[in-house]
Design an enzyme around this catalytic site. Structure first.
Site, PDB file in Angstrom:
ATOM      1  N   GLU A  15       0.411  -0.456  -0.162  1.00  0.00           N
ATOM      2  CA  GLU A  15      -0.151   0.394  -0.128  1.00  0.00           C
ATOM      3  C   GLU A  15       0.474   1.408   0.001  1.00  0.00           C
ATOM      4  OE1 GLU A  15      -0.572  -3.044   2.215  1.00  0.00           O
ATOM      5  OE2 GLU A  15      -2.283  -3.057   1.846  1.00  0.00           O
ATOM      6  N   PHE A  19     -10.906  -7.357  14.495  1.00  0.00           N
ATOM      7  CA  PHE A  19     -10.052  -8.017  13.536  1.00  0.00           C
ATOM      8  C   PHE A  19      -9.556  -6.840  11.910  1.00  0.00           C
ATOM      9  CE2 PHE A  19      -8.911  -9.937   8.825  1.00  0.00           C
ATOM     10  CZ  PHE A  19      -7.696 -10.226   9.721  1.00  0.00           C
ATOM     11  N   GLN A  20      -8.744  -6.295  12.023  1.00  0.00           N
ATOM     12  CA  GLN A  20      -7.442  -5.084  11.232  1.00  0.00           C
ATOM     13  C   GLN A  20      -8.838  -3.862  11.527  1.00  0.00           C
ATOM     14  OE1 GLN A  20      -8.262  -6.623   7.108  1.00  0.00           O
ATOM     15  NE2 GLN A  20      -6.127  -7.382   7.176  1.00  0.00           N
ATOM     16  N   LYS A  45     -17.080  -0.255   7.055  1.00  0.00           N
ATOM     17  CA  LYS A  45     -18.248  -1.503   5.839  1.00  0.00           C
ATOM     18  C   LYS A  45     -19.363  -1.350   5.638  1.00  0.00           C
ATOM     19  CE  LYS A  45     -16.999  -6.756   4.553  1.00  0.00           C
ATOM     20  NZ  LYS A  45     -16.693  -7.124   4.767  1.00  0.00           N
ATOM     21  N   MET A  87      25.108   8.236   0.802  1.00  0.00           N
ATOM     22  CA  MET A  87      24.634   9.113   1.078  1.00  0.00           C
ATOM     23  C   MET A  87      25.040   9.351   2.830  1.00  0.00           C
ATOM     24  SD  MET A  87      24.342  12.844   0.957  1.00  0.00           S
ATOM     25  CE  MET A  87      23.623  13.139  -0.144  1.00  0.00           C
TER      26      MET A  87
END
Lengths: 191, 574
Positions: free
Chosen positions: B53, B115-116, B165, B477
């Protein structure tokens, strides 16, 4: 937040912030203040004369330059309608304190007399303590607290400042075009 | 216009996006966003499936920066949403307009550690312009409309819309007009202050040694023509910030080049000697100013930026104007007298002459492959017309120094956040936005290994990007800082890489390796000719450093210069 005894009350940089009355607005303002490292003395929030609009009074403990920065950052928040800095205007600033002071019988009358001098109300009396309520400027409240300290302050609660400019001008009337959110009811939306 | 009938919340998401002109989204499905994905297949939307993502955010970012449109990201709840955070912060710091739509657990489960479930609106407050938690279908359209308005208006930035949802699954009417956003107008700039404009004009008239500091805001405002008109009319040279590269053409006679930590010595010297800085759409970042106390000590300063909170933040200025840059310049220009400042320009030209002999691109390669040569040759071979998307580190600075960007939106790089792993996904987004452009990724071996899984996205989506991996075997760097400021202790900077050619081929990407400058042109030609994504690994000099360099915290004129071709001194302050 409060001061140690004898510490000077900061030059009051008082900000009045009008925000949407939505869940989470306080989190956004607090998050901004924390992240940008602005020191605040107090922050109060409550409803206003207009539905959907909240009003915060923020007393900022910083120099003028930092305060200007705080104002500009607050103005970037979508939920903020307007920010007004009261510092350079005549204003009324009020703080409320509840003090539970230890009152052994020998000093009880002295405590009550002192309360009277400050025009503070005694709102509860117990066997060995009293609860005093007082409203006033930040300096007056500080002075009351200092004068009660020798007797023993058992508990203290302060609201933080609520401020308003003197005179007839009001921000929301002066700026009627400030848009509130449109669409459906706000309460379910927006953190 | 009020459409009758009722839609699911999921449909309302796509109805809103279509009305906002969206035809492409970058995303990754999951449980809480599944209703939205299920509805998506009925809409004319291109969905680019990413491999992580974070890359979806960078792709949308690259898409937005390449095109000027709002980039759109879709992700699920929990880890799907938290993976966006780095991408949102990157977009926030570089002012990219972006809308991220995340699924959230059902509203009845909010706050239960389901959950999540993650409080993504709480997490993203500091890295978005604004965000929304939407728990009812009827709030979806107003939230998305306002999100686009906020993302685009003022100083652009990312906005997140978290939709439960059940809000996606329940039904509501679609009333587009009633959802017209208002609140983004609260903070539009006030009308121009004529007094500030008059002061600015006075300062410009009186200045003997003025410099324009050209930033990213020029592109965001679309003020290229106005800035050039200002520079040409008043004969004022311009120095560019990293994100300002391309905002005005690098090959313009008045262009000095990049300023700041790795800016050329004559640019920083000119800023330190200037008597007027005209800062346009830039924010005096610490990488640009060096030590603030000694920054441009002789100069009056005019600062024009749409974000009032940037004015007087780092550098106190004499004239501060919070407004759209194009608006300000269109008002100023007719009153601006034509001037001749050839003396000042000649002085800068003399300073410049000294640097040419030190310039690494003028040095013989003596069998080595230098990254600076790679950048210079890439610029030459692509005629400076490619869109280059860089990662973060040494290669990013060499690209900024040696690829001369003339075109607008021709350099895409993570400037403010310095996000490694940005280049490949952002380039995929840029190519999706501008399929006719030649897009090059320039990445180091470190950053490229952070997000190279997106090679598969490029292949799956048929996105033709050319990739230059500048491999020096170090996190270069950081190694450079260790060499200069940590007595050469290379803690955790040597980094192994896979065989990039085989890696590319495993993904179905053309792979080549170049180890000497003589092979470069042919490899670049072969990569450009290939129809799909193509990767070239450049095995460059391992312990090369980026010069000039203003050490962190030093004043801008205290530069470590390039070792001269004649005297190989490591440190040679001006």
């Amino acid at each position: 937040m409060t001061h140690a005894p004898g510490q000077q009350v900061p030059g009051p940089h008082v900000l009045v912030v009008y925000t949407d009355d939505e869940p989470g607005v306080l989190t956004r303002v607090a998050s901004l203040i924390r992240r940008r490292g602005f020191n605040i003395h107090s922050l109060t929030v409550g409803p206003t004369e207009r539905a959907g609009l909240s009003r915060m009074t923020i007393v900022v403990d910083s120099d003028a330059q930092r305060v200007r920065q705080a104002v500009e950052h607050l103005r970037k928040l979508v939920n903020v309608l307007e920010v007004e800095q009261l510092a350079d205007k005549p204003m009324v600033v009020r703080d409320l304190v509840l003090l539970r002071v230890a009152t052994a019988s020998a000093v009880r009358s002295e405590v009550l007399q002192l309360a009277q001098v400050f025009r503070a109300a005694v709102v509860d009396i117990a066997e060995d303590s009293v609860v005093i309520e007082c409203t006033g400027s930040l300096a007056k409240i500080d002075a009351l607290v200092d004068s009660m300290r020798p007797f023993g302050i058992l508990e203290m609660g302060r609201t933080g400042a609520v401020a308003m400019a003197r005179g007839t001008r009001t921000l929301t009337k002066a700026r009627p075009a400030l848009p509130l959110r449109t669409g459906t009811s706000p309460e379910a939306m927006s953190v | 216009m009020s459409e009758s009938g009722s839609y699911t919340g999921a449909q309302l998401i796509w109805e809103s996006l279509l009305r906002e002109g969206v035809d492409t989204v970058f995303g990754y499905p999951g449980g809480a966003i599944l209703p939205a994905y299920d509805a998506m297949v009925s809409y004319p939307i291109r969905h680019v499936l990413v491999r992580h993502e974070q890359s979806a955010c960078h792709m949308a970012d690259g898409y937005a920066r390449a095109s000027g449109r709002v980039g759109v990201v879709v992700a699920t709840s929990g880890p799907g949403a938290t993976n966006l955070v780095t991408g949102l912060a990157t977009a926030m710091l570089d002012s990219t307009p972006l809308v991220a739509i995340t699924g959230q657990v059902g509203s009845a489960l909010l706050g239960t550690d389901a959950f999540q479930e993650v409080d993504i609106t709480g997490i993203t407050i500091p890295v978005t312009k604004h965000n929304y938690l939407v728990t009812r279908a009827e709030d979806i359209v107003p939230a998305i409309r306002e999100a686009f308005a906020v993302a685009r208006s003022g100083r652009p930035g990312p906005v997140l819309v978290d939709i439960t949802k059940d809000a996606q699954q329940s039904r509501a009417a679609l009333d587009w007009e009633a959802a017209t956003p208002q609140r983004h107008r609260r903070h539009l700039p006030a009308p121009l202050d004529p007094e500030a404009l008059a002061q600015a004009l006075d300062l410009i008239r009186q200045a003997k040694r003025p410099i324009i500091l050209a930033g990213h805001g020029i592109q965001l405002s679309g003020a290229r023509a106005e800035v050039l008109a200002l520079a040409e009319r008043a004969d004022i040279p311009f120095a560019l910030t990293l994100l300002g590269l391309g905002a005005v053409p690098a090959t313009h006679p008045l262009s000095l080049g990049m300023m700041g930590m790795h800016g050329e010595s004559w640019v920083n010297r000119a800023i330190q000697e200037a008597d007027l800085l005209i800062a346009l759409g830039m924010r005096f970042d610490d990488r640009v100013t060096g030590k603030l106390k000694e920054y441009a000590p002789h100069a009056k300063k005019i600062h024009i930026d749409i974000d009032a909170s940037e004015l007087n933040k780092n550098v106190p200025v004499d004239v501060a104007i919070a407004a759209d840059l194009g608006d300000v310049l269109r008002t100023l220009l007719p009153q601006l007298p034509v001037a001749d400042r050839s003396g000042w320009l000649e002085t800068i030209r003399e300073w410049r002459g000294d640097s040419a002999v030190r310039d690494i691109k003028n040095l013989p390669d003596d069998g080595h492959l230098y990254a600076a040569h790679v950048m210079h040759d890439l610029w030459r071979l692509t005629k400076g017309e490619a869109v280059v998307v860089t990662d973060v580190g040494q290669h990013q600075m060499w690209e900024a120094q040696y690829y001369k960007h003339d075109g607008e939106r021709s350099l895409i790089t993570s400037g403010g956040a310095g996000t490694m792993g940005f280049a490949l996904p952002a380039a995929i987004g840029a190519k999706v936005a501008r399929p006719d452009a030649e897009v090059w990724v320039v990445a180091g071996d470190g950053g490229f290994q952070m997000t190279f899984a997106e090679l598969m996205t490029a292949v799956q989506e048929g996105v033709k990007v050319n990739i230059a991996v500048i491999n020096n075997g170090y996190l270069g760097m950081v190694r450079q800082w260790q060499a200069m400021f940590y007595e050469g202790r290379y803690a955790a900077t040597p980094i192994l890489s896979p065989d990039f050619v085989k890696l590319a081929e495993a993904f179905g990407v053309q792979g080549q390796r170049v180890e000497c400058r003589g092979d470069l042109a042919a490899a670049v030609a072969k990569a450009r000719a290939f129809e799909g994504a193509a990767l070239i690994e450049f095995k460059v000099e391992q312990e090369d450093s980026v010069y000039p360099m203003v050490p962190a915290g030093a004043a801008l004129h205290e530069m470590i210069r390039r070792p001269s071709a004649l005297a190989e001194t490591g440190s040679d302050p001006v």
